[in-house]
Design an enzyme around this catalytic site. Sequence first.
Site, PDB file in Angstrom:
ATOM      1  N   ARG A 203       0.810  -1.217   0.000  1.00 31.93           N
ATOM      2  CA  ARG A 203       0.000   0.000   0.000  1.00 31.93           C
ATOM      3  C   ARG A 203       0.846   1.272   0.000  1.00 31.93           C
ATOM      4  O   ARG A 203       0.375   2.312  -0.410  1.00 31.93           O
ATOM      5  CB  ARG A 203      -1.021  -0.033   1.136  1.00 31.93           C
ATOM      6  CG  ARG A 203      -2.143  -1.041   0.845  1.00 31.93           C
ATOM      7  CD  ARG A 203      -3.015  -1.310   2.044  1.00 31.93           C
ATOM      8  NE  ARG A 203      -2.266  -1.806   3.188  1.00 31.93           N
ATOM      9  CZ  ARG A 203      -1.877  -3.074   3.359  1.00 31.93           C
ATOM     10  NH1 ARG A 203      -2.176  -3.977   2.466  1.00 31.93           N
ATOM     11  NH2 ARG A 203      -1.204  -3.428   4.425  1.00 31.93           N
TER      12      ARG A 203
ATOM     13  N   GLU B 217       3.991  -8.237  13.730  1.00 34.81           N
ATOM     14  CA  GLU B 217       2.974  -8.672  14.687  1.00 34.81           C
ATOM     15  C   GLU B 217       2.615 -10.154  14.548  1.00 34.81           C
ATOM     16  O   GLU B 217       2.290 -10.810  15.517  1.00 34.81           O
ATOM     17  CB  GLU B 217       1.667  -7.865  14.526  1.00 34.81           C
ATOM     18  CG  GLU B 217       1.801  -6.377  14.630  1.00 34.81           C
ATOM     19  CD  GLU B 217       2.058  -5.696  13.287  1.00 34.81           C
ATOM     20  OE1 GLU B 217       1.184  -4.943  12.826  1.00 34.81           O
ATOM     21  OE2 GLU B 217       3.136  -5.899  12.707  1.00 34.81           O
TER      22      GLU B 217
END
Length: 179
Positions: free
Chosen positions: A61, A98
């Site tokens: 992105r 994460e």
Amino acid sequence: MTVEQVKALVRNVPDFPIKGIQFKDITTILDDPEGLKWLRDEIVNHYKGLGITKIAGIESRGFIVAPSVAIELGIGFVPIRKKNKLPAETVSVTYQKEYGEDTIQMHKDALNVNDVVLIHDDILATGGSMEAAIELVKKLGVKKVYVNCAIELIGLEGRERLQGKAEEIYCLMGMEVDE
């Protein structure tokens, strides 16, 4: 548009990319012409006059808005890609995120010691991918590094993780994880 109007365009996607993560999807900003223009213009206006010579966008992105910012600032665009996606000689950094480990790469000849680099991505969460991108860019001995994200997720301490590693960390809007 106002920042609140742009925030309202962000779509929450529960359990993506894995269960327990609430993903902030900016594609709903990107498909709104005014939202997309707001993102680009806010970034351009903030960095105009700071001597930026290249903008590096983090896959994927970060690739969307960064090239239009590059055009507006009259600078080059450098892609930071996942492992084995670039055709020429690369430099790499492997990092923990994460939900697993990842490696990012950049062409070895993309930057040099005279460059002032703006690294752009859509979201600053825990800061793992941005920290790796900063390390990657600095491997090529650039003069300065700036960090920009469209959204900073409040409470995940990404900004704290990056303190002292860039000239500035500038996010266009802060959002709570569950907002």
